[in-house]
Design a protein around this motif. Structure first.
Motif, mmCIF file in Angstrom:
data_model
loop_
_atom_site.group_PDB
_atom_site.id
_atom_site.type_symbol
_atom_site.label_atom_id
_atom_site.label_comp_id
_atom_site.label_asym_id
_atom_site.label_seq_id
_atom_site.Cartn_x
_atom_site.Cartn_y
_atom_site.Cartn_z
ATOM 1 N N THR A 57 51.350 33.963 41.507
ATOM 2 C CA THR A 57 51.900 35.109 40.803
ATOM 3 C C THR A 57 51.291 36.388 41.373
ATOM 4 O O THR A 57 50.397 36.347 42.215
ATOM 5 C CB THR A 57 51.586 35.066 39.290
ATOM 6 N N SER A 58 51.755 37.507 40.867
ATOM 7 C CA SER A 58 51.160 38.800 41.212
ATOM 8 C C SER A 58 50.336 39.343 40.045
ATOM 9 O O SER A 58 49.938 40.501 40.048
ATOM 10 C CB SER A 58 52.252 39.812 41.595
ATOM 11 N N ASN A 59 50.068 38.493 39.050
ATOM 12 C CA ASN A 59 49.354 38.903 37.846
ATOM 13 C C ASN A 59 47.839 38.798 38.032
ATOM 14 O O ASN A 59 47.347 37.963 38.800
ATOM 15 C CB ASN A 59 49.764 38.036 36.661
ATOM 16 N N SER A 60 47.117 39.627 37.315
ATOM 17 C CA SER A 60 45.661 39.540 37.335
ATOM 18 C C SER A 60 45.225 38.154 36.867
ATOM 19 O O SER A 60 45.899 37.534 36.034
ATOM 20 C CB SER A 60 45.057 40.611 36.433
ATOM 21 N N PRO A 61 44.113 37.663 37.377
ATOM 22 C CA PRO A 61 43.681 36.302 37.029
ATOM 23 C C PRO A 61 43.426 36.113 35.542
ATOM 24 O O PRO A 61 42.801 36.952 34.892
ATOM 25 C CB PRO A 61 42.378 36.142 37.820
ATOM 26 N N VAL A 62 43.915 35.019 35.018
ATOM 27 C CA VAL A 62 43.602 34.564 33.667
ATOM 28 C C VAL A 62 43.359 33.062 33.727
ATOM 29 O O VAL A 62 43.933 32.363 34.566
ATOM 30 C CB VAL A 62 44.733 34.869 32.662
ATOM 31 N N ALA A 63 42.487 32.593 32.857
ATOM 32 C CA ALA A 63 42.182 31.168 32.820
ATOM 33 C C ALA A 63 43.190 30.429 31.939
ATOM 34 O O ALA A 63 43.838 31.024 31.079
ATOM 35 C CB ALA A 63 40.765 30.953 32.287
ATOM 36 N N THR A 64 43.295 29.136 32.159
ATOM 37 C CA THR A 64 44.069 28.275 31.277
ATOM 38 C C THR A 64 43.093 27.366 30.534
ATOM 39 O O THR A 64 42.031 27.015 31.049
ATOM 40 C CB THR A 64 45.090 27.426 32.047
ATOM 41 N N PHE A 65 43.452 26.989 29.316
ATOM 42 C CA PHE A 65 42.545 26.242 28.452
ATOM 43 C C PHE A 65 43.163 24.916 28.032
ATOM 44 O O PHE A 65 44.335 24.854 27.669
ATOM 45 C CB PHE A 65 42.196 27.068 27.213
ATOM 46 N N ASP A 66 42.358 23.889 28.084
ATOM 47 C CA ASP A 66 42.759 22.559 27.624
ATOM 48 C C ASP A 66 41.841 22.197 26.463
ATOM 49 O O ASP A 66 40.723 21.710 26.663
ATOM 50 C CB ASP A 66 42.626 21.548 28.767
ATOM 51 N N ASP A 67 42.300 22.468 25.237
ATOM 52 C CA ASP A 67 41.461 22.253 24.068
ATOM 53 C C ASP A 67 41.121 20.779 23.864
ATOM 54 O O ASP A 67 40.032 20.450 23.379
ATOM 55 C CB ASP A 67 42.155 22.796 22.817
ATOM 56 N N THR A 68 42.045 19.898 24.227
ATOM 57 C CA THR A 68 41.802 18.469 24.033
ATOM 58 C C THR A 68 40.624 17.988 24.869
ATOM 59 O O THR A 68 39.760 17.237 24.394
ATOM 60 C CB THR A 68 43.062 17.656 24.387
ATOM 61 N N ASN A 69 40.583 18.438 26.120
ATOM 62 C CA ASN A 69 39.521 18.005 27.029
ATOM 63 C C ASN A 69 38.394 19.038 27.151
ATOM 64 O O ASN A 69 37.502 18.873 27.995
ATOM 65 C CB ASN A 69 40.112 17.711 28.410
ATOM 66 N N MET A 70 38.452 20.073 26.344
ATOM 67 C CA MET A 70 37.426 21.130 26.308
ATOM 68 C C MET A 70 37.131 21.664 27.714
ATOM 69 O O MET A 70 35.989 21.738 28.153
ATOM 70 C CB MET A 70 36.145 20.610 25.650
ATOM 71 N N SER A 71 38.207 22.030 28.402
ATOM 72 C CA SER A 71 38.060 22.490 29.781
ATOM 73 C C SER A 71 38.770 23.822 29.999
ATOM 74 O O SER A 71 39.728 24.164 29.300
ATOM 75 C CB SER A 71 38.603 21.448 30.759
ATOM 76 N N VAL A 72 38.244 24.568 30.965
ATOM 77 C CA VAL A 72 38.782 25.861 31.366
ATOM 78 C C VAL A 72 39.034 25.827 32.862
ATOM 79 O O VAL A 72 38.193 25.326 33.623
ATOM 80 C CB VAL A 72 37.788 26.997 31.030
ATOM 81 N N ARG A 73 40.169 26.347 33.291
ATOM 82 C CA ARG A 73 40.474 26.360 34.733
ATOM 83 C C ARG A 73 40.977 27.734 35.150
ATOM 84 O O ARG A 73 41.801 28.349 34.477
ATOM 85 C CB ARG A 73 41.511 25.303 35.099
ATOM 86 N N TRP A 74 40.448 28.205 36.270
ATOM 87 C CA TRP A 74 40.962 29.386 36.950
ATOM 88 C C TRP A 74 41.586 28.915 38.270
ATOM 89 O O TRP A 74 40.955 28.173 39.023
ATOM 90 C CB TRP A 74 39.842 30.347 37.300
ATOM 91 N N ALA A 75 42.785 29.341 38.559
ATOM 92 C CA ALA A 75 43.412 29.130 39.865
ATOM 93 C C ALA A 75 43.708 30.517 40.417
ATOM 94 O O ALA A 75 44.632 31.194 39.965
ATOM 95 C CB ALA A 75 44.685 28.301 39.746
ATOM 96 N N ILE A 76 42.890 30.962 41.366
ATOM 97 C CA ILE A 76 42.904 32.354 41.811
ATOM 98 C C ILE A 76 43.286 32.448 43.279
ATOM 99 O O ILE A 76 42.728 31.745 44.126
ATOM 100 C CB ILE A 76 41.519 33.002 41.583
ATOM 101 N N ALA A 77 44.238 33.321 43.573
ATOM 102 C CA ALA A 77 44.630 33.604 44.951
ATOM 103 C C ALA A 77 43.972 34.904 45.390
ATOM 104 O O ALA A 77 43.857 35.853 44.612
ATOM 105 C CB ALA A 77 46.146 33.719 45.061
ATOM 106 N N THR A 78 43.537 34.929 46.644
ATOM 107 C CA THR A 78 42.964 36.139 47.228
ATOM 108 C C THR A 78 43.767 36.503 48.465
ATOM 109 O O THR A 78 44.596 35.725 48.946
ATOM 110 C CB THR A 78 41.488 35.927 47.609
ATOM 111 N N GLN A 79 43.501 37.689 49.004
ATOM 112 C CA GLN A 79 44.235 38.126 50.194
ATOM 113 C C GLN A 79 43.540 37.727 51.486
ATOM 114 O O GLN A 79 44.185 37.655 52.532
ATOM 115 C CB GLN A 79 44.429 39.642 50.137
#
Length: 223
Positions: free
Chosen positions: A70-92
Motif C-alpha cells: 500500500t501507500s499508507n503509513s505503517p500500521v500493525a495487525t493484531f491476532d488476539d487469539t494468538n496474542m501476536s502483533v505483526r508489522w509488514a513494512i515496505a521501504t524504498q
C-alpha cells in the motif's frame, strides 16, 4: 486505548515499535551478509548489535516507510487469539530496511543490557521490564526492501503492552513525531486485571527507573 489518529509509525516499533519498535524477549533478524537466504531469519550475535538507535533517522525518513502493498503509513495487525502483533513494512531502499532492523536490534540489546531508552516514558519502562522477563518474543525478517516484525506474547498483560506499543508507534512515530510520551497509556495497562500478577513488579521498576519528562515532550492523554 489510542485515538483514531492511529489509523495512520510505530513502534514501532513498537515497535510496535515504534517505533514499532522496541525489542522483545528474544530477537532474530535477517543477517546483513548476502549469504543469508532471502527472507530467512538468523540469530544476530550481541556483539554485532548496532550501537545507535536510528530513531532520528526514522523520524526524518518516516514518509519512506509504508504498509507493504500500500501507500499508507505503517500500521500493525493484531491476532488476539494468538496474542501476536505483526508489522509488514515496505521501504524504498535496502538502507532504509536495514536501518529499521538496526533500530529494533539496538533497542533490544540496550534493554537486555539493563539500559532504559526513553526512561521518561512509562510505556517504554514497562516494555523493558516485560522484555527482561521474557514475556514476549520479537522476530525481524528482512527481504530486500521489506521488513516483517512479529511479536508474540505469552500472557495477556504482555499482549496488551505490545499491542498498545504498536498502536502508539503507528499513530505517532511513523508520522515523524517522536516527541511524545505514552505514560498515561502504560498506567491504563498496568491497572488491567490481566496485569494483576505483574503490577507490583512493574510499579517498583518504573518508580526506580523513571526520569523527568524532558521539555518539548507531549504527554498523550489517557483514553
Amino acid at each position: 486505548m489510542i485515538p483514531s489518529r492511529l489509523s495512520l509509525v510505530t513502534a514501532v516499533f513498537s515497535a510496535t515499535l515504534l517505533l514499532t519498535g522496541c525489542g522483545g524477549g528474544s530477537s532474530t533478524a535477517a543477517a546483513p551478509s548476502t549469504a543469508a537466504a532471502p527472507g530467512a531469519a538468523a540469530a544476530v550475535p550481541a556483539a554485532k548489535a548496532p550501537t545507535e538507535s536510528y530513531i532520528s533517522y526514522l523520524a526524518a525518513n518516516y514518509a519512506s516507510y509504508t504498509t507493504a502493498g500500500t501507500s499508507n503509513s505503517p500500521v500493525a495487525t493484531f491476532d488476539d487469539t494468538n496474542m501476536s502483533v505483526r508489522w509488514a513494512i515496505a521501504t524504498q531502499t535496502t538502507e532504509q530496511a536495514d536501518n529499521l532492523k538496526s533500530h529494533i536490534l539496538y533497542m533490544e540489546q540496550a534493554i537486555l543490557n539493563g539500559q532504559n531508552p526513553r526512561a521518561w516514558d512509562k510505556l517504554f519502562l514497562m516494555d523493558a521490564y516485560m522484555d527482561q522477563g521474557h514475556t514476549y518474543t520479537t522476530t525481524v525478517t528482512v527481504n530486500g526492501t521489506e521488513v516483517v516484525i512479529d511479536k508474540v506474547a505469552n500472557n495477556t498483560c504482555a499482549y496488551e503492552l505490545i499491542k498498545t506499543h504498536a498502536q502508539g508507534v503507528g499513530g505517532w512515530f511513523f508520522h515523524g513525531d517522536i516527541k511524545v510520551s505514552f505514560s498515561n497509556l502504560a498506567d491504563q495497562i498496568i491497572a488491567l486485571p490481566a496485569c494483576d500478577a505483574e503490577r507490583a513488579g512493574l510499579t517498583a521498576y518504573i518508580t526506580a527507573k523513571q526520569t523527568a519528562l524532558p521539555k518539548g515532550i507531549t504527554l498523550i492523554p489517557a483514553q
